[in-house]
Design a protein around this motif. Sequence first.
Motif, PDB file in Angstrom:
ATOM      1  N   GLU A   1       1.038   4.358  -2.779  1.00  0.00           N
ATOM      2  CA  GLU A   1       0.974   5.795  -2.470  1.00  0.00           C
ATOM      3  C   GLU A   1       2.095   6.542  -3.179  1.00  0.00           C
TER       4      GLU A   1
ATOM      5  N   GLN B   1       1.242   6.870  -6.744  1.00  0.00           N
ATOM      6  CA  GLN B   1       0.184   7.875  -6.924  1.00  0.00           C
ATOM      7  C   GLN B   1       0.756   9.279  -6.901  1.00  0.00           C
ATOM      8  N   GLN B   2       1.727   9.485  -5.991  1.00  0.00           N
ATOM      9  CA  GLN B   2       2.375  10.803  -5.919  1.00  0.00           C
ATOM     10  C   GLN B   2       3.039  11.157  -7.246  1.00  0.00           C
TER      11      GLN B   2
ATOM     12  N   LYS C   1      -7.620   0.772  -4.400  1.00  0.00           N
ATOM     13  CA  LYS C   1      -6.820   1.710  -3.600  1.00  0.00           C
ATOM     14  C   LYS C   1      -6.443   2.962  -4.380  1.00  0.00           C
ATOM     15  N   VAL C   2      -6.476   2.891  -5.688  1.00  0.00           N
ATOM     16  CA  VAL C   2      -6.145   4.064  -6.509  1.00  0.00           C
ATOM     17  C   VAL C   2      -7.410   4.486  -7.225  1.00  0.00           C
TER      18      VAL C   2
ATOM     19  N   LEU D   1       0.832  -1.206   0.000  1.00  0.00           N
ATOM     20  CA  LEU D   1       0.000   0.000   0.000  1.00  0.00           C
ATOM     21  C   LEU D   1       0.869   1.258   0.000  1.00  0.00           C
ATOM     22  N   ARG D   2       1.952   1.195   0.756  1.00  0.00           N
ATOM     23  CA  ARG D   2       2.854   2.377   0.787  1.00  0.00           C
ATOM     24  C   ARG D   2       3.440   2.635  -0.577  1.00  0.00           C
TER      25      ARG D   2
END
Lengths: 218, 291
Positions: free
Chosen positions: A177, A180-181, A201-202, A173-174
């Motif tokens: 993220e 995504q950034q 999650k996205v 999950l990290r």
Amino acid sequence: MITVKHLSFSFGTNWVLKDINFHIKGGEFIFLSGPSGAGKSTLLRILHGAIPLQRGHGYVAGFDLSKLSSRQLPRLRRAVSVVFQDFKVLSEQSVRDNVALPLKVMGVAKDKIDRRVGAVLRGLNMDNKFDLLCKELSGGEQQRVAIARAIVIKPKLLLADEPTGNLDEELSLRLLEIFQQFNKHGTTILLASHNRRLLPKVEQARVLGLKNGVLATE
Amino acid sequence: MFIILRLCRQGLRELRVNICSQVMTLVAVTLIVFLGAMFILLMHNIKIQLYEDQGDISFELYWDKTLKESEIKRQWQMIKQFPSVSSITTYTPNKALKALSKTLHESVSLDWLKSSNPLPPTAVVTVKLTPHAAKKMVQEYKSRFEGMKGVKKVHFNPLHAQSTSSWISILHRLVWPFTVVLAFIIGLVIGNTFKLSHLSKREELEVLKLVGASRWYIQFPVLFGAGIQAILSTFFALLLLKLTQIIFLDLLNVPPIWIEIEFLTFEQIAYMVGLLTFVSIFSSWLAIRNY
């Protein structure tokens, strides 16, 4: 960013990809989902120029894959970064040297390399591990080194082949993220994964489903 | 130019990575080259000895007694200047009589012959033969001496010339093919050693390919490093060879053998360095050509 038309690929008589067609715009986040053996890795390898196009057409970051010469291939790879499930970092070299490698290849000046590498590793919370050898890092840390190396050149497109395959849920999950950034900063992401739990999650992600070499958009 | 220098520096830097593996490669190649060089040194010295022992021929020249002594002496001076003449021993009739007397251990007095000395002016001319043209040289010198004014007879041992050619022929027919095969085997072993030493670089080359390094960027430092290793190996092998030569220098330099072991010529060393560098670079290229 990526346009694929009637792409087919076989290993001998085994057709791994059959008449694939899709288009990905710049800045999109795409999940390429499918079970193991669906052809996800093969598709990514074709898009990265690791295996030559057999049938159909493919355009990636302005490069025509069917007319890719040996001189153009390194240029494609400087525009399109890739992250693998097995990290592919140089275990006997330091974190700093691993991340700096693409910049050295491009002939960037040393002080600029130091600044960029420092900035990227700080962004990934790896600033206290600059001089450690990669073999001294955990799996999650090595994967972050691989991501740092992929993004330090500010690629137009990032291909990730099962990047969470060797990581636990929390690390996975990290990592998402982090992706995504980068996507928010304009990098197009194409992430291949058989883990369907990652899909929700996205939020802004589009899904391309691959099964038995055939593509269906979900 | 700047890029080439940068890649050369990169090649030198890469020699410091996996230092154990690099040292093992260096030692292995050095020892193989040393063995090959020992063989070349042996053949080189055998060849030298062969030329020295077998490569001379002696002509005995007999002049007409009626020819003026000044003319004969002038011809002796002329013969000394001929190319390939290594020595000339001359005998006036009186000197020849004295030499004959000496051979008879002066048990028989030959003084009574002084007034009517039957012995002609004589010269023993030693000619150094060129191995590949021994027969031709013998014929040429024979004709030349026979054509000289006043020379009545020219005598030499034809079997000697034959023997010289035969020994040289044996050396070339037997040894050179063996040398070529040995060089091939050594080349294969060294080539394989370099190929295996690059196995440890595979991971790095894969990653370089992945991040967009060009073929030149990947291959040049490796090939440059291989060339440097080859030159270093040859240098150390020649050092070992020189040490061996110094240790064994006087081993055969004893009576009645009197053989001094000579070192390799500059040409032979240059060939060794060139051949080894080529083999190392070529085998390294074979190992990494797909990157």
